[in-house]
Design a protein around this motif. Structure first.
Motif, mmCIF file in Angstrom:
data_model
loop_
_atom_site.group_PDB
_atom_site.id
_atom_site.type_symbol
_atom_site.label_atom_id
_atom_site.label_comp_id
_atom_site.label_asym_id
_atom_site.label_seq_id
_atom_site.Cartn_x
_atom_site.Cartn_y
_atom_site.Cartn_z
ATOM 1 N N ASN A 1 0.826 -1.210 0.000
ATOM 2 C CA ASN A 1 0.000 0.000 0.000
ATOM 3 C C ASN A 1 0.859 1.259 0.000
ATOM 4 N N LEU A 2 1.958 1.211 0.756
ATOM 5 C CA LEU A 2 2.859 2.358 0.826
ATOM 6 C C LEU A 2 3.476 2.651 -0.540
ATOM 7 N N SER A 3 3.821 1.599 -1.259
ATOM 8 C CA SER A 3 4.393 1.765 -2.599
ATOM 9 C C SER A 3 3.385 2.407 -3.539
ATOM 10 N N LEU A 4 2.138 1.952 -3.467
ATOM 11 C CA LEU A 4 1.103 2.529 -4.311
ATOM 12 C C LEU A 4 0.846 3.983 -3.937
ATOM 13 N N ASP A 5 0.807 4.288 -2.642
ATOM 14 C CA ASP A 5 0.602 5.665 -2.194
ATOM 15 C C ASP A 5 1.699 6.587 -2.724
ATOM 16 N N LEU B 1 3.558 6.143 -5.393
ATOM 17 C CA LEU B 1 3.426 6.276 -6.847
ATOM 18 C C LEU B 1 2.335 7.280 -7.211
ATOM 19 N N VAL B 2 1.156 7.122 -6.615
ATOM 20 C CA VAL B 2 0.025 8.002 -6.925
ATOM 21 C C VAL B 2 0.297 9.422 -6.427
ATOM 22 N N GLY B 3 0.923 9.538 -5.260
ATOM 23 C CA GLY B 3 1.183 10.852 -4.692
ATOM 24 C C GLY B 3 2.195 11.663 -5.467
ATOM 25 N N ALA B 4 3.102 10.977 -6.154
ATOM 26 C CA ALA B 4 4.172 11.688 -6.853
ATOM 27 C C ALA B 4 3.886 11.906 -8.335
ATOM 28 N N PRO C 1 -4.192 7.601 -11.472
ATOM 29 C CA PRO C 1 -5.344 7.460 -10.574
ATOM 30 C C PRO C 1 -5.039 6.492 -9.441
ATOM 31 N N ARG C 2 -5.817 6.589 -8.373
ATOM 32 C CA ARG C 2 -5.733 5.587 -7.310
ATOM 33 C C ARG C 2 -6.466 4.340 -7.761
ATOM 34 N N ILE C 3 -5.838 3.192 -7.607
ATOM 35 C CA ILE C 3 -6.431 1.929 -8.038
ATOM 36 C C ILE C 3 -6.495 0.963 -6.861
ATOM 37 N N ALA C 4 -7.353 -0.030 -6.988
ATOM 38 C CA ALA C 4 -7.398 -1.102 -5.993
ATOM 39 C C ALA C 4 -6.224 -2.036 -6.230
#
Length: 260
Positions: A156-160, A162-165, A170-173
């Motif tokens: 989840n941290l990795s996805l956050d 990526l999306v934050g930067a 988009p945010r994905i499941a």
């Protein structure tokens, strides 16, 4: 019955056990400012929904990697369950295993508890992977000694990050891609492939390197909320133990009371 509390960086897990059998389990977002009274209101309602009561709890044990959360959890035990909480890693529930690392005092409580539980359930050389806020890979030998490990960013941290930067992503499941193809034809497909298969490749690669360094047959035990997501898509796991930390706390509670 025993109330075992695992306070992690993202969630606090509360579990009621009879022996080592989990009767009920709940989680709440970690907030060091949450008071004992707030915990008590929330927990009392959940106990009631399960047909349980605070009077049925005769012991509390806590493992935490959030030091600021500990005081209020100890107050919860004393004020509402009328017992002194045992704290994993502190007398009378010391680890009881060798910590063969340079800074044993900095080892997270959850990682030590996981090592204890994994060794009791799966004797031999082990790699324990805990998929939490961070993903940790911990190595223990056939004696149960903790030898060290790896800390990587959690899924989840990795996805956050990526999306934050990246402003246009988009945010994905987090879920397995619809096909095994790694050539994505849309932005969402490409992100899902990168997150899912990329992360699984990270785990498989690190496990391969750890096994090579250990040099003996080594079992891989997975735990944490996201472990089951990856099951069925890799052969790297020898066993999934979703409640490893809670099981370890129950074992430590038993050991403390047998010793006394």
């Amino acid at each position: 019955m025993l109330l075992a509390i695992d306070a992690g960086n993202t969630n606090v897990v509360f579990a009621v056990l009879e022996g080592r059998r989990i009767v009920a389990r709940w989680r709440i977002a970690t907030d060091p400012r949450r008071t004992a009274d707030e915990y008590a209101v929330w927990l009392s309602q959940l106990l009631q929904l399960e047909g349980l009561s605070r009077d049925g709890i005769d012991g509390v044990i806590i493992a935490t990697v959030v030091p600021r959360a500990l005081h209020n959890l100890e107050v919860l035990a004393s004020k509402y369950f009328h017992t002194t909480a045992l704290v994993a890693g502190r007398a009378p529930v010391e680890w009881g295993i060798p910590l063969d690392v340079d800074e044993p005092q900095s080892l997270g409580a959850d990682r030590a508890v996981n090592t204890i539980a994994a060794h009791a359930l799966h004797p031999g050389d082990l790699i324990v992977i805990d998929f939490g806020t961070a993903t940790t890979l911990d190595v223990s030998d056939y004696r149960g000694a903790y030898k060290g490990g790896i800390i990587a960013p959690g899924l989840n941290l990795s996805l956050d990050a990526l999306v934050g930067a990246a402003a246009q992503l988009p945010r994905i499941a987090i879920e397995a891609p619809a096909t095994r193809s790694v050539i994505g034809t849309s932005t969402v497909d490409q992100m899902r492939i990168g997150i899912f298969w990329g992360y699984l490749s990270l785990i498989e690669g690190l496990v391969a390197r750890l096994k090579q360094e250990v040099g003996r047959p080594t079992k891989v035990i997975a735990t944490g909320g996201l472990a089951t997501l990856l099951t069925g898509h890799t052969t790297v796991f020898d066993a999934i133990e979703p409640d490893l930390t809670i099981q370890g706390l129950a074992m430590m509670w038993e050991r403390a009371h047998i010793a006394s």
